[in-house]
Enzyme design. Structure first.
Site, PDB file in Angstrom:
ATOM      1  N   GLU A  17       3.984  -6.475   1.456  1.00  0.00           N
ATOM      2  CA  GLU A  17       3.525  -6.892   0.127  1.00  0.00           C
ATOM      3  C   GLU A  17       3.391  -5.727  -0.836  1.00  0.00           C
ATOM      4  O   GLU A  17       2.289  -5.411  -1.276  1.00  0.00           O
ATOM      5  CB  GLU A  17       2.147  -7.543   0.247  1.00  0.00           C
ATOM      6  N   PRO A  18       4.477  -5.069  -1.192  1.00  0.00           N
ATOM      7  CA  PRO A  18       4.370  -3.951  -2.119  1.00  0.00           C
ATOM      8  C   PRO A  18       4.029  -4.416  -3.535  1.00  0.00           C
ATOM      9  O   PRO A  18       4.568  -5.401  -4.023  1.00  0.00           O
ATOM     10  CB  PRO A  18       5.765  -3.333  -2.084  1.00  0.00           C
ATOM     11  N   GLY A  19       3.111  -3.701  -4.158  1.00  0.00           N
ATOM     12  CA  GLY A  19       2.811  -3.909  -5.574  1.00  0.00           C
ATOM     13  C   GLY A  19       3.171  -2.640  -6.311  1.00  0.00           C
ATOM     14  O   GLY A  19       4.226  -2.522  -6.939  1.00  0.00           O
ATOM     15  N   ARG A  20       2.304  -1.646  -6.176  1.00  0.00           N
ATOM     16  CA  ARG A  20       2.471  -0.361  -6.852  1.00  0.00           C
ATOM     17  C   ARG A  20       3.869   0.245  -6.662  1.00  0.00           C
ATOM     18  O   ARG A  20       4.501   0.672  -7.621  1.00  0.00           O
ATOM     19  CB  ARG A  20       1.425   0.613  -6.301  1.00  0.00           C
TER      20      ARG A  20
ATOM     21  N   GLY B 285       0.762  -1.244   0.000  1.00  0.00           N
ATOM     22  CA  GLY B 285       0.000   0.000   0.000  1.00  0.00           C
ATOM     23  C   GLY B 285       0.786   1.284   0.000  1.00  0.00           C
ATOM     24  O   GLY B 285       0.182   2.369  -0.028  1.00  0.00           O
TER      25      GLY B 285
ATOM     26  N   TYR C 125      -0.958  -1.554 -12.306  1.00  0.00           N
ATOM     27  CA  TYR C 125      -2.406  -1.575 -12.568  1.00  0.00           C
ATOM     28  C   TYR C 125      -2.778  -0.944 -13.909  1.00  0.00           C
ATOM     29  O   TYR C 125      -3.823  -0.303 -14.025  1.00  0.00           O
ATOM     30  CB  TYR C 125      -3.163  -0.897 -11.403  1.00  0.00           C
TER      31      TYR C 125
ATOM     32  N   CYS D  50     -15.116   3.376 -27.683  1.00  0.00           N
ATOM     33  CA  CYS D  50     -16.434   3.957 -27.872  1.00  0.00           C
ATOM     34  C   CYS D  50     -17.154   4.119 -26.539  1.00  0.00           C
ATOM     35  O   CYS D  50     -18.120   3.411 -26.240  1.00  0.00           O
ATOM     36  CB  CYS D  50     -17.242   3.091 -28.829  1.00  0.00           C
ATOM     37  N   GLU D  51     -16.636   4.996 -25.716  1.00  0.00           N
ATOM     38  CA  GLU D  51     -17.162   5.323 -24.383  1.00  0.00           C
ATOM     39  C   GLU D  51     -16.757   6.760 -24.110  1.00  0.00           C
ATOM     40  O   GLU D  51     -15.569   7.080 -24.230  1.00  0.00           O
ATOM     41  CB  GLU D  51     -16.437   4.521 -23.290  1.00  0.00           C
TER      42      GLU D  51
ATOM     43  N   ARG E 293      -7.595   3.265 -15.488  1.00  0.00           N
ATOM     44  CA  ARG E 293      -7.612   3.827 -14.128  1.00  0.00           C
ATOM     45  C   ARG E 293      -8.271   5.197 -14.032  1.00  0.00           C
ATOM     46  O   ARG E 293      -8.837   5.534 -12.995  1.00  0.00           O
ATOM     47  CB  ARG E 293      -6.198   3.845 -13.523  1.00  0.00           C
TER      48      ARG E 293
HETATM   49  C1  LIG Z   1      -3.269  -5.047  -3.740  1.00  0.00           C
HETATM   50  C2  LIG Z   1      -2.657  -5.727  -2.615  1.00  0.00           C
HETATM   51  C3  LIG Z   1      -1.322  -5.490  -2.295  1.00  0.00           C
HETATM   52  C4  LIG Z   1      -0.471  -4.484  -3.021  1.00  0.00           C
HETATM   53  O1  LIG Z   1      -0.937  -3.198  -2.849  1.00  0.00           O
HETATM   54  P1  LIG Z   1      -0.107  -1.952  -3.432  1.00  0.00           P
HETATM   55  O2  LIG Z   1      -0.908  -0.774  -3.071  1.00  0.00           O
HETATM   56  O3  LIG Z   1      -0.024  -2.154  -4.894  1.00  0.00           O
HETATM   57  O4  LIG Z   1       1.226  -1.993  -2.763  1.00  0.00           O
HETATM   58  C5  LIG Z   1      -0.783  -6.196  -1.252  1.00  0.00           C
HETATM   59  N1  LIG Z   1      -1.505  -7.121  -0.560  1.00  0.00           N
HETATM   60  C6  LIG Z   1      -2.774  -7.387  -0.858  1.00  0.00           C
HETATM   61  C7  LIG Z   1      -3.507  -8.397  -0.081  1.00  0.00           C
HETATM   62  C8  LIG Z   1      -3.405  -6.709  -1.876  1.00  0.00           C
HETATM   63  O5  LIG Z   1      -4.679  -6.962  -2.156  1.00  0.00           O
END
Ligand SMILES: *Cc1c(COP(=O)(O)O)cnc(C)c1O
Length: 436
Positions: free
Chosen positions: A289-292, A247, A389, A360-361, A329
Site C-alpha cells: 500500500e504505497p502512498g508517499r 511505508g 501529505y 498567524c502562528e 508537515r
Molecule cells: C498511511 C498508510 C499507508 C501509506 O503509507 P506511506 O508511508 O505513505 O506509503 C498505507 N497503509 C496504511 C494502512 C496507512 O495508514
C-alpha cells in the site's frame, strides 16, 4: 538534484521538463505541480517489482490519503492496481473518478456507521477491519443490506520501524489493529470466521512511514508469514490475501539515502517465499500500500517571496504566500524539505534564512536553516517533494483558499484541481437573520 525530474537550466528551475518560473507566471502562486508521467512511472515500478517478487496475482494499492483528487483516480483505474481509502470522502472521490469499487480497500481505526453503510452499499471490495466493535458492525450492516462483505483484519506485528513516532504504527501499543503477540488476533479471527455476513479474506499490517531499509519490512513479512502458518495449522484457515502495508521512504534532502523500491520489494518477496514455500500454506495474493513513495516526488510547490525580515545577528525570515495551510508537515513534525530559489537557480546560495509561511502562528514555517541566494520580494521559491501529505493535509486556516494542482502530462500543463476562490470559502456558510 534529489530526483531526476528536476533540473536547472538558464538560471531557472525546471520540473517535469517545464520552466517553473513560467508556470508560476501562468498559474500564479502558490501552486502545486504534479508530474503525471513520474506518477505513472512509479505505479509501474511497483507493479513490475511486485509481479516478480510475489507473482502475477499481486498488486499495489495506492494509499490515497497521501494525495487525493478525482483525476488521479481516473488515471489509476486503467492500471492493474487497487486503492486504499480511509473515509467516505476519499471513497466518494475515487468513485467519482470512475475507480471500480471492487478494487477499493477501506481502512481506518474508527470507521463510522455511515462509512460502513456507504462502503457496503457501493459494493466496496474489502474493509480492512481494525477492531472487534467494527467487525460486529460490518457484519450487522452487511446483513441488513443482504450481502456478505469481504474483509481483511489489520494486525500489529510488533515491529518497531526506525522512524519517527507520529508515523510508527506497527508496535503493540499502536492505536491501529489487533495484536498478534497477545493472542488477540487469533481470537478476533475465530470470531470473524463465525459470522454470517462477513467473509474473512486475509490479513493486513502497516508498520509505519518514511522507512528506508528493507529490514523492518522483512521482519513484518516474517511475522505475518509465521502467523499464516499458525492459522493454517491451528484453525485450518488459509489466508488468501496478505496485505503488507506501505511505508517505503522518499528523499526529501540531498543527504537522504537513495531508495530502491524494487530492492525492498524483492527482499520481502524472498522472505515470504522462504517461509511459505515449504509450509502447508498456499502462497497468498500479496498487496502493498504505497502512498508517499508513489506521489511525493511527483509534487513541487511554488510560492512567491513577500516580506523579508532580518533580525540582526539572530535570524533572517523569508516569508512566502502560503505555509502551514498548504504544507503543515514542518509544523507537525519538523519535516525536512529542499528549498530552491527558482528564478535564480544558478546563483550562489550564501544567505541563511528561515522560510516562513503567512499564517498567524510562530510555528508556521516551511523550513529552517535554508541557504538561498539573498531573495527579494516577488522571487519564486520552489519547495521540492511536496506531492505526499501536503495538499491532502491542507486546511483553510486564516481563511486561505487552497492552491490549484497543475498536472504536467508529457510536457503539457493542465489544471486538475482549480484554485479556490474567496467565494468558495463561503460555500458552506449560512447567514441567519439578525434581529434589528
Ligand atoms: C498511511 C498508510 C499507508 C501509506 O503509507 P506511506 O508511508 O505513505 O506509503 C498505507 N497503509 C496504511 C494502512 C496507512 O495508514
Amino acid at each position: 538534484m534529489i530526483c531526476n525530474n528536476i533540473k536547472k537550466e538558464n538560471g531557472h528551475l525546471h520540473f517535469a521538463g517545464l520552466d517553473t518560473v513560467e508556470l508560476a507566471k501562468s498559474y500564479g502562486t502558490p501552486t502545486m505541480l504534479f508530474d503525471e508521467d513520474r506518477f505513472l512511472g512509479n505505479v509501474n515500478t511497483y507493479i513490475t517489482a511486485m509481479q516478480s517478487a510475489f507473482g502475477e496475482k499481486s498488486m499495489p494499492l495506492y494509499a490515497g490519503k497521501a494525495l487525493c483528487f478525482t483525476h488521479l483516480y481516473r488515471l489509476l483505474r486503467e492500471y492493474n492496481v487497487g486503492i486504499d481509502v480511509v473515509s467516505s470522502g476519499e471513497l466518494f472521490t475515487a468513485l467519482s473518478g470512475g475507480f471500480p469499487a471492487e478494487r477499493i480497500y477501506f481502512h481506518g481505526n474508527n470507521k463510522t456507521d455511515d462509512d460502513i453503510s456507504f462502503g457496503v452499499s457501493v459494493g466496496i471490495g474489502y474493509f480492512v477491519c481494525d477492531n472487534l466493535d467494527e467487525l460486529l458492525k460490518i457484519d450487522e450492516i452487511a446483513g441488513a443490506q443482504g450481502v456478505v462483505q469481504n474483509i481483511l483484519v489489520r494486525l500489529t506485528p510488533s515491529v518497531d520501524a526506525h522512524t519517527y513516532e507520529a508515523v510508527n504504527t506497527g508496535k503493540l501499543d499502536s492505536k491501529f489493529g489487533v495484536a498478534i503477540e497477545t493472542g488477540a488476533a487469533e481470537e478476533f479471527i475465530k470470531t470473524a470466521l463465525s459470522l454470517k455476513s462477513v467473509k474473512l479474506c486475509g490479513l493486513h499490517c502497516h508498520i509505519g512511514s518514511q522507512i528506508f531499509d528493507a529490514e523492518p519490512f522483512v521482519m513484518a513479512t516474517n511475522t505475518m508469514a509465521d502467523f499464516c502458518i499458525h492459522l493454517k495449522n491451528t484453525l485450518g484457515y488459509n489466508v488468501e490475501i496478505l496485505n503488507l502495508g506501505g511505508g517505503i521512504g522518499v528523499r526529501y534532502l540531498e543527504s537522504d539515502p537513495e531508495v530502491s523500491i524494487a530492492d525492498i520489494v524483492a527482499e520481502m518477496g524472498k522472505a515470504l517465499h522462504n517461509k511459505l514455500d515449504s509450509s502447508p500454506v498456499e502462497f497468498p495474493e500479496v498487496r502493498l500500500e504505497p502512498g508517499r513513495s508513489l506521489v511525493a516526488d511527483c509534487g513541487m510547490t511554488l510560492y512567491s517571496v513577500g516580506a523579508i525580515k532580518e533580525i540582526s545577528g539572530v535570524k533572517n525570515y523569508v516569508s512566502v504566500n502560503g505555509g502551514m495551510a498548504d504544507n503543515p508537515r514542518f509544523a507537525l513534525y519538523n519535516a525536512p524539505y529542499t528549498v530552491i530559489l527558482a528564478n535564480r537557480a544558478d546563483e550562489e546560495c550564501d544567505y541563511p534564512c528561515t522560510v516562513a509561511g503567512r499564517c498567524c502562528e510562530s510555528g508556521d514555517v516551511i523550513q529552517e536553516n535554508v541557504m538561498l541566494p539573498r531573495p527579494v520580494r516577488s522571487d519564486i521559491i520552489a519547495v521540492l517533494t511536496t506531492g505526499a501529505y501536503n495538499y491532502s493535509m491542507a486546511s483553510h486556516y486564516n481563511r486561505l483558499p487552497k492552491p490549484p494542482i497543475v498536472a504536467i502530462r508529457q510536457g503539457k500543463p493542465e489544471i486538475v484541481v482549480r484554485r479556490e476562490t474567496l467565494k468558495d470559502l463561503l460555500s458552506c456558510d449560512i447567514v441567519l437573520n439578525v434581529k434589528e
